[in-house]
Design a protein around this motif. Structure first.
Motif, mmCIF file in Angstrom:
data_model
loop_
_atom_site.group_PDB
_atom_site.id
_atom_site.type_symbol
_atom_site.label_atom_id
_atom_site.label_comp_id
_atom_site.label_asym_id
_atom_site.label_seq_id
_atom_site.Cartn_x
_atom_site.Cartn_y
_atom_site.Cartn_z
ATOM 1 N N VAL A 162 -9.774 -0.535 -6.172
ATOM 2 C CA VAL A 162 -10.119 0.835 -6.244
ATOM 3 C C VAL A 162 -9.872 1.509 -7.501
ATOM 4 O O VAL A 162 -9.467 1.767 -8.120
ATOM 5 C CB VAL A 162 -9.179 1.972 -5.172
ATOM 6 N N VAL A 179 -0.354 0.869 -7.616
ATOM 7 C CA VAL A 179 -0.687 2.660 -8.522
ATOM 8 C C VAL A 179 -0.971 1.955 -9.760
ATOM 9 O O VAL A 179 0.062 1.931 -10.854
ATOM 10 C CB VAL A 179 -0.281 3.963 -8.523
ATOM 11 N N VAL A 234 -4.296 -0.702 4.709
ATOM 12 C CA VAL A 234 -3.042 -1.426 3.747
ATOM 13 C C VAL A 234 -1.896 -1.532 3.535
ATOM 14 O O VAL A 234 -1.161 -0.500 4.533
ATOM 15 C CB VAL A 234 -3.827 -0.651 1.956
ATOM 16 N N TYR A 248 -8.404 -4.837 -2.073
ATOM 17 C CA TYR A 248 -9.320 -4.004 -2.505
ATOM 18 C C TYR A 248 -8.942 -2.963 -3.216
ATOM 19 O O TYR A 248 -7.831 -2.153 -4.368
ATOM 20 C CB TYR A 248 -8.645 -2.856 -1.990
ATOM 21 N N ILE A 274 -11.133 2.446 1.645
ATOM 22 C CA ILE A 274 -10.960 0.875 2.423
ATOM 23 C C ILE A 274 -10.822 0.761 4.034
ATOM 24 O O ILE A 274 -9.894 2.249 4.787
ATOM 25 C CB ILE A 274 -9.583 0.826 1.825
ATOM 26 N N ALA A 287 0.012 -0.468 -2.220
ATOM 27 C CA ALA A 287 -0.737 0.494 -2.772
ATOM 28 C C ALA A 287 -0.342 -0.043 -4.472
ATOM 29 O O ALA A 287 0.831 0.385 -4.315
ATOM 30 C CB ALA A 287 -1.015 1.857 -2.680
ATOM 31 N N VAL A 298 -3.208 -5.717 0.404
ATOM 32 C CA VAL A 298 -2.978 -4.780 -0.972
ATOM 33 C C VAL A 298 -3.899 -4.037 -1.713
ATOM 34 O O VAL A 298 -4.909 -4.889 -1.934
ATOM 35 C CB VAL A 298 -2.795 -5.517 -2.268
ATOM 36 N N ALA A 299 -4.249 -2.837 -1.998
ATOM 37 C CA ALA A 299 -4.835 -2.118 -2.821
ATOM 38 C C ALA A 299 -4.292 -1.726 -4.176
ATOM 39 O O ALA A 299 -3.715 -1.112 -4.693
ATOM 40 C CB ALA A 299 -5.162 -0.591 -2.084
ATOM 41 N N VAL A 300 -5.078 -1.833 -4.899
ATOM 42 C CA VAL A 300 -5.366 -1.773 -6.437
ATOM 43 C C VAL A 300 -5.476 -0.458 -7.085
ATOM 44 O O VAL A 300 -7.294 -0.840 -6.723
ATOM 45 C CB VAL A 300 -5.587 -2.690 -7.613
ATOM 46 N N ILE A 301 -5.040 0.656 -6.896
ATOM 47 C CA ILE A 301 -5.429 2.023 -7.305
ATOM 48 C C ILE A 301 -5.587 1.421 -9.099
ATOM 49 O O ILE A 301 -4.427 2.490 -9.178
ATOM 50 C CB ILE A 301 -4.382 3.171 -6.259
ATOM 51 N N VAL A 321 -9.165 5.807 -1.349
ATOM 52 C CA VAL A 321 -8.417 4.593 -0.720
ATOM 53 C C VAL A 321 -8.830 5.280 0.937
ATOM 54 O O VAL A 321 -8.396 4.273 1.900
ATOM 55 C CB VAL A 321 -6.811 5.076 -1.147
#
Length: 272
Positions: A243, A271, A266, A241, A262, A269, A211-214, A259
């Motif tokens: 961001v 946002v 991923v 991750y 990274i 994401a 998981v990416a947390v933008i 992103v």
């Protein structure tokens, strides 16, 4: 930006209602639309990324480059007797399908090719489905296709799409013919394929491996801070991750400015 041109750049007669976002068999989303004359450079790049084997199976020969005359013929269509679709991932063409009406009648020759790294995702079936829908709108009733005997993948796509295909073998080539009128069997196959693809897409959202947390924030009052904290407290077992363009880390986890920085894939994401 060939993928999403404005209405003012579309050629005359361009059927905008044929555009669609489609779900591949693995749950990934692609944008499907009719080809445009300005897609030439992207089509050349697409062709260059095809393997020699794929080019041979599609064009019945090596065909290492697209000559200028062929490039114009491939990209300048009338959206009636000659129709072509491109499948796009971002701004990259990953597949092309087309039909050409034969002799002014109700039959057209159909063909498509999928980039090697996107084969096996059901994109050929999706292209065929949209080509058939466009052909019916233009008064066509039947598709034919010429396929090399060793092109098992192409033959399988036609069969798995639900069409009743007749085959004739001559000199190492298969001549395929099938009506494009949607039968009950065809609709059942199409619905089952779409449901399975959508289920895989939802599964990736509900069960991501990363998981990416933008917009992950160092400010406890911000939503991005709370989202990241919830993931960490919930003992998510995959990598997370954050961001953040300004922070080196958020809640003790290394942050990335974008992103694109990274280093791994991923799945999801968020946002904030």
């Amino acid at each position: 930006m060939a993928a999403r041109d404005s209405a003012t750049t579309a050629p005359a007669g361009y059927p905008r209602h044929w555009e669609a976002d489609v779900v591949a068999s693995d749950g990934g989303v692609l944008h499907l639309r009719p080809i445009r004359p300005r897609d030439g450079p992207e089509l050349v790049e697409f062709h260059a990324r095809l393997s020699q084997q794929t080019r041979y199976l599609r064009y019945f020969g090596p065909y290492p480059e697209i000559p200028p005359k062929d490039l114009e013929r491939f990209t300048v269509v009338d959206y009636h007797d000659h129709v072509a679709f491109v499948a796009l991932l971002g701004h990259e063409i990953v597949a092309v399908g087309r039909y050409v009406r034969l002799g002014g009648g109700r039959t057209a020759e159909a063909a498509f090719v999928v980039r090697d790294d996107h084969q096996g995702r059901g994109i050929g079936s999706i292209l065929l489905e949209h080509l058939a829908a466009a052909a019916q709108e233009r008064g066509l009733e039947r598709f034919v296709a010429e396929v090399l005997v060793q092109n098992h993948r192409m033959v399988r796509v036609f069969k798995e799409a639900g069409y009743q295909v007749s085959r004739t073998l001559a000199e190492g080539e298969l001549h395929l013919e099938f009506d494009i009128d949607p039968t009950e069997q065809l609709l059942a196959v199409r619905n089952a394929r779409e449901q399975a693809a959508e289920a895989r897409g939802v599964h990736r959202v509900l069960h991501p491996s990363s998981v990416a947390v933008i917009g992950a924030s160092t400010d406890p009052a911000k939503v991005g801070h709370a989202v990241l904290g919830n993931l960490l407290r919930a003992n998510f077992t995959g990598p997370v991750y954050p961001v953040n363009a300004e922070a080196r880390s958020v809640r003790g986890v290394r942050a990335y400015r974008s992103v694109t920085e990274i280093p791994d894939d991923v799945d999801l994401a968020v946002v904030a």
